[in-house]
Design a protein around this motif. Structure first.
Motif, PDB file in Angstrom:
ATOM      1  N   ALA A  20       1.263   6.693  -6.667  1.00  0.00           N
ATOM      2  CA  ALA A  20       0.069   7.453  -7.044  1.00  0.00           C
ATOM      3  C   ALA A  20       0.296   8.949  -6.876  1.00  0.00           C
ATOM      4  CB  ALA A  20      -1.129   6.999  -6.209  1.00  0.00           C
ATOM      5  N   LYS A  21       0.933   9.332  -5.784  1.00  0.00           N
ATOM      6  CA  LYS A  21       1.198  10.760  -5.562  1.00  0.00           C
ATOM      7  C   LYS A  21       2.082  11.336  -6.674  1.00  0.00           C
ATOM      8  CE  LYS A  21       0.369  11.797  -0.804  1.00  0.00           C
ATOM      9  NZ  LYS A  21      -0.354  13.032  -1.123  1.00  0.00           N
ATOM     10  N   ALA A  45       0.920   4.111  -2.840  1.00  0.00           N
ATOM     11  CA  ALA A  45       0.481   5.489  -2.570  1.00  0.00           C
ATOM     12  C   ALA A  45       1.532   6.495  -3.016  1.00  0.00           C
ATOM     13  CB  ALA A  45       0.169   5.656  -1.083  1.00  0.00           C
ATOM     14  N   VAL A  46       2.786   6.176  -2.767  1.00  0.00           N
ATOM     15  CA  VAL A  46       3.869   7.064  -3.204  1.00  0.00           C
ATOM     16  C   VAL A  46       3.833   7.184  -4.731  1.00  0.00           C
ATOM     17  CG1 VAL A  46       6.382   7.318  -3.354  1.00  0.00           C
ATOM     18  CG2 VAL A  46       5.325   6.579  -1.205  1.00  0.00           C
ATOM     19  N   LEU A  88      -6.166   0.995  -1.138  1.00  0.00           N
ATOM     20  CA  LEU A  88      -5.720   2.217  -1.819  1.00  0.00           C
ATOM     21  C   LEU A  88      -6.361   2.314  -3.193  1.00  0.00           C
ATOM     22  CD1 LEU A  88      -3.678   4.639  -2.146  1.00  0.00           C
ATOM     23  CD2 LEU A  88      -2.173   2.961  -3.262  1.00  0.00           C
ATOM     24  N   GLU A 101     -12.184   8.190  -6.059  1.00  0.00           N
ATOM     25  CA  GLU A 101     -11.884   9.620  -6.063  1.00  0.00           C
ATOM     26  C   GLU A 101     -11.526  10.141  -7.458  1.00  0.00           C
ATOM     27  OE1 GLU A 101      -9.037  10.929  -3.137  1.00  0.00           O
ATOM     28  OE2 GLU A 101      -8.815  12.922  -4.063  1.00  0.00           O
ATOM     29  N   PHE A 102     -10.740   9.382  -8.206  1.00  0.00           N
ATOM     30  CA  PHE A 102     -10.196   9.916  -9.461  1.00  0.00           C
ATOM     31  C   PHE A 102     -11.006   9.527 -10.695  1.00  0.00           C
ATOM     32  CE2 PHE A 102      -6.856  10.450  -6.401  1.00  0.00           C
ATOM     33  CZ  PHE A 102      -6.465  11.759  -6.660  1.00  0.00           C
ATOM     34  N   LEU A 123      -0.205  10.611 -10.447  1.00  0.00           N
ATOM     35  CA  LEU A 123      -1.554  11.132 -10.671  1.00  0.00           C
ATOM     36  C   LEU A 123      -1.558  12.534 -11.263  1.00  0.00           C
ATOM     37  CD1 LEU A 123      -3.610   9.609  -7.733  1.00  0.00           C
ATOM     38  CD2 LEU A 123      -4.236   9.524 -10.152  1.00  0.00           C
ATOM     39  N   PRO A 124      -0.674  13.445 -10.808  1.00  0.00           N
ATOM     40  CA  PRO A 124      -0.673  14.766 -11.460  1.00  0.00           C
ATOM     41  C   PRO A 124      -0.389  14.672 -12.962  1.00  0.00           C
ATOM     42  CG  PRO A 124       0.491  14.848  -9.355  1.00  0.00           C
ATOM     43  CD  PRO A 124       0.204  13.398  -9.621  1.00  0.00           C
ATOM     44  N   GLN A 148      -8.999   0.963  -4.389  1.00  0.00           N
ATOM     45  CA  GLN A 148     -10.443   1.205  -4.372  1.00  0.00           C
ATOM     46  C   GLN A 148     -10.747   2.667  -4.045  1.00  0.00           C
ATOM     47  OE1 GLN A 148     -13.589  -0.171  -1.322  1.00  0.00           O
ATOM     48  NE2 GLN A 148     -13.559  -1.825  -2.816  1.00  0.00           N
ATOM     49  N   SER A 149     -10.035   3.199  -3.066  1.00  0.00           N
ATOM     50  CA  SER A 149     -10.261   4.586  -2.678  1.00  0.00           C
ATOM     51  C   SER A 149      -9.901   5.530  -3.837  1.00  0.00           C
ATOM     52  CB  SER A 149      -9.431   4.910  -1.426  1.00  0.00           C
ATOM     53  OG  SER A 149      -9.606   6.258  -1.049  1.00  0.00           O
ATOM     54  N   LEU A 150      -8.792   5.241  -4.496  1.00  0.00           N
ATOM     55  CA  LEU A 150      -8.379   6.090  -5.631  1.00  0.00           C
ATOM     56  C   LEU A 150      -9.357   5.978  -6.794  1.00  0.00           C
ATOM     57  CD1 LEU A 150      -4.513   5.499  -5.712  1.00  0.00           C
ATOM     58  CD2 LEU A 150      -5.754   7.439  -4.717  1.00  0.00           C
ATOM     59  N   ALA A 151      -9.850   4.754  -7.052  1.00  0.00           N
ATOM     60  CA  ALA A 151     -10.808   4.574  -8.155  1.00  0.00           C
ATOM     61  C   ALA A 151     -12.029   5.456  -7.927  1.00  0.00           C
ATOM     62  CB  ALA A 151     -11.206   3.107  -8.269  1.00  0.00           C
ATOM     63  N   GLY A 201       0.795  -1.223   0.000  1.00  0.00           N
ATOM     64  CA  GLY A 201       0.000   0.000   0.000  1.00  0.00           C
ATOM     65  C   GLY A 201       0.829   1.276   0.000  1.00  0.00           C
ATOM     66  N   PHE A 202       1.905   1.280   0.781  1.00  0.00           N
ATOM     67  CA  PHE A 202       2.674   2.514   0.880  1.00  0.00           C
ATOM     68  C   PHE A 202       3.314   2.881  -0.457  1.00  0.00           C
ATOM     69  CE2 PHE A 202       6.490   5.007   1.855  1.00  0.00           C
ATOM     70  CZ  PHE A 202       5.892   6.057   2.528  1.00  0.00           C
TER      71      PHE A 202
END
Lengths: 257, 257, 257, 257
Positions: free
Chosen positions: D129-130, D126-127, D183, D190-191, D133-134, D185-188, D122-123
């Motif tokens: 994705a950060k 997330a890194v 992660l 949100e984005f 994603l931009p 699922q949450s990103l799906a 997950g970590f």
């Protein structure tokens, strides 16, 4: 004990889990036990009445067996009419009905078996719900425990491993059980806010019965004991309404899953 | 295109997803389309035949509509007999049948609706599987793509949000859909090792149809387009057998879930 | 009451669920309560000692607070060493630790928050398990209830809605909680057959606390009461080993889910 | 091919799935491939460049390897800065990083292994994705396929059996993978509404690699082939935005599950 003394209904009386439920519920309730025929009901009710767990209770419960086809709305309606005549609140109802199952190649499964899997699964569960929910709704807020706390009318379903996993050759049974789980979830969401607690217990285990004696014979507590799982049904019924469970799984300590 | 030119069967022809499937499958297959009545079949098949996506294909497909009650084994068997007479391999079959649904309080749901939910859900899915699996099994290893790769015979089911979530008032529909999902999982486990790929597409969306026009009217691509989801069915069919999917969810980009 | 009088450990003492657990466990156990600082521990332990539910017990429990960083193996090891010195069996341990959470756009979440979500989620749960499992394993088969039945050493985890659903903006919290659920499932499968019951309670609710007072203020029992959910933790601990649950969900009767 | 020619980033280059992804993505994209060290990157990139699947393409792709620690935001930021300098849109990014795993009794697992499981789970996800994603958000609506259709920027994660099942002895790996699934699922959620498609592929299989050669050696297609699963990643990327999938499972036809 509840005030006034209320009734618990168990559909699907047999020598296994439902027998354990009857033993447990008898400590606080009078019992209405349903099975298809008096051939099943009579010997089990006799056994219950002479069961030390019941006959030495301070308040010996009334135990009534009513032959009922729980997949028939007519049969169940007649039974519910008899229960209504007793003039007593009903605050606990359990649907513990199962078709037997055998594992067989899909192309050899009879469509009748698939219909029967559904009949004793989701369909029977729905017929039962249609019959008992009005009784349970009528009892919301009207019955208390000895402690004075409210009794929350409760509708419980018995599921199985096949409620969440559909193994090869098990489609007839699994279709019935998945549909029952769907029903239970939909009812929990609809009737919770009306004061009736709907929950499911998924039995992921072999039940400890005379006929399963030879399986896992040398593992202590390796099969699910009806008296032990009955405590979990009871715990669900006793939950305060700020903290209701919809679903629990149960299995013996040694189970691989 | 497959060699020899194979047949795809779509059960449940209508103006929505199945129409998109027919458009897509026509690029490689001749089509057998099933619906209950010719009233449904005829106008849709006419529309397909004059659809630019189809009529300008290098190899214009044969499209045959057969009125069939897919919940009746007799009706389906007669249909399958007709298909067998065509003497062509069948390597793709889709069960895309749904009862309509309306949200209503459980105590007002007719038991007939619950039976119908199952009939077009798990039961119909099983009847369809019984009819088409022998055809699909017969085609294992016998058909190739233009590229020379093997065509893996595939049985696909259309699920819904109600395949994994049972909302209040939705029990009739959800019981049918959960039981269909169970069937699909059991079949995937049994027939995968026999060379037939069984998979499910759960539609968590409103489908973009004439009759849903007014919903989310101002959100571009806010409803699921049959032609787009058809790609996903096709992708499942094209997966190599070292990497088969059992289940996918689909929903529009803007969907809250 | 257990024989010999055993110890229950609750990690993550606060004014909510863990306070209810302490109240309940005190009816049978002496308590070891852990929180990061004495600032948290002292007032809550004072409150517990003067709590009518505890001070009027026939057998007033010993309640010991030990400041501990449960995400540090050194800190927890020191605590466990102190517990061992007490020379008493440990048969119940609860990990009830949570990072706070706030919903925020993913790109604004600090990586520190993600690390912290894991630290108090799966990682802390694992550190706690490493520290207490040897104590629990040592007690298997050595402690009985007043009734003579065996006490099954139990390790319980508190989960949340975010243990099975990852909403937008909630990734830091959800990653920690999903990893904790994974830990709990893996441990349940490994330590069940060794006699230690591992289970999880997923709190799908707002907890009824001083600080949540204004939320759902007009709905009776609309928030989860610590004293009520504590019964469910207790029920899990009391399950006979032929019928153990791994996971339960809890939510108020009125909750939409 | 996309217009303008866009970049795909694959994090976690190795000889397995990611190699298959690079082969596939090269048919339409220029590639940015990330691995911790040039020792890993250089031979694989050489191999890719001379791979017949790539070198005979009409439009030979640029393939750039950048040594990157994807669990370090500093390292990834430097990499992203280099990518930005290339002045090209990024419309596909895959996080295909895994810690190795070994099954071992929980009490023998080092806490370092648990930290590492999360770091690459997950970590790291997330890194990554950060960092990407931009770039993906910047490309929404700006790139088209040859057909003229919009390219939907896509972020893909590779999961495993351990993403949804936590077996005994597997907690370190499972905690990392469950947190990665959370992660994703949450990103799906949100984005998706921002135009970026986030999806997960759960590999429930042994991958067909040089080092897994001896396993299931006699079962044709019994192990997952990178080139075949790569099609599924690609299919997810190609989905139209009215019909996006969040999660798919993949396994060989013979797999027991």
């Amino acid at each position: 004990m509840t005030t006034p003394r209320a009734l618990a209904i168990v559909a699907g009386l047999g020598p296994g889990i439902s027998y354990g439920l009857a033993q447990k519920f008898a400590t606080a309730y009078d019992l209405i036990l349903l099975a298809r025929s008096t051939n099943t009901l009579d010997p089990l009710i006799s056994k219950l009445k002479s069961d030390p767990a019941i006959k030495y209770l301070k308040s010996v419960p009334t135990i009534v067996g009513i032959p009922t086809d729980v997949t028939s709305i007519e049969s169940l309606s007649a039974t519910v009419a008899r229960v209504r005549e007793m003039g007593r609140p009903v605050t606990l109802a359990v649907y513990n009905v199962s078709s037997g199952f055998k594992r067989s190649p899909f192309l050899e499964i009879d469509l009748k078996d698939i219909e029967n899997g559904f009949k004793s699964g989701g369909f029977g569960g729905a017929v039962f719900a249609k019959a008992v929910l009005p009784l349970l709704l009528d009892s919301v807020g009207k019955v208390t425990w000895e402690s004075g706390e409210r009794v929350n009318p409760t509708l419980l379903y018995t599921g199985a491993t096949a409620s969440f996993k559909a193994n090869p050759g098990m489609s007839a049974f699994a279709m019935g059980k998945w549909s029952l789980r769907a029903l239970s979830q939909s009812l929990a969401r609809e009737f919770g806010p009306q004061g009736v607690h709907v929950a499911t217990v998924n039995i992921d285990a072999i039940v400890d019965l005379e006929r399963s004696k030879s399986i896992l014979a040398d593992v202590e507590d390796g099969k699910l004991k009806p008296a032990e799982v009955a405590e979990t049904y009871w715990d669900l019924h006793r939950q305060g309404r700020s903290s209701w469970t919809w679903e629990v799984d149960v299995r013996p300590w040694v189970e691989k899953w």
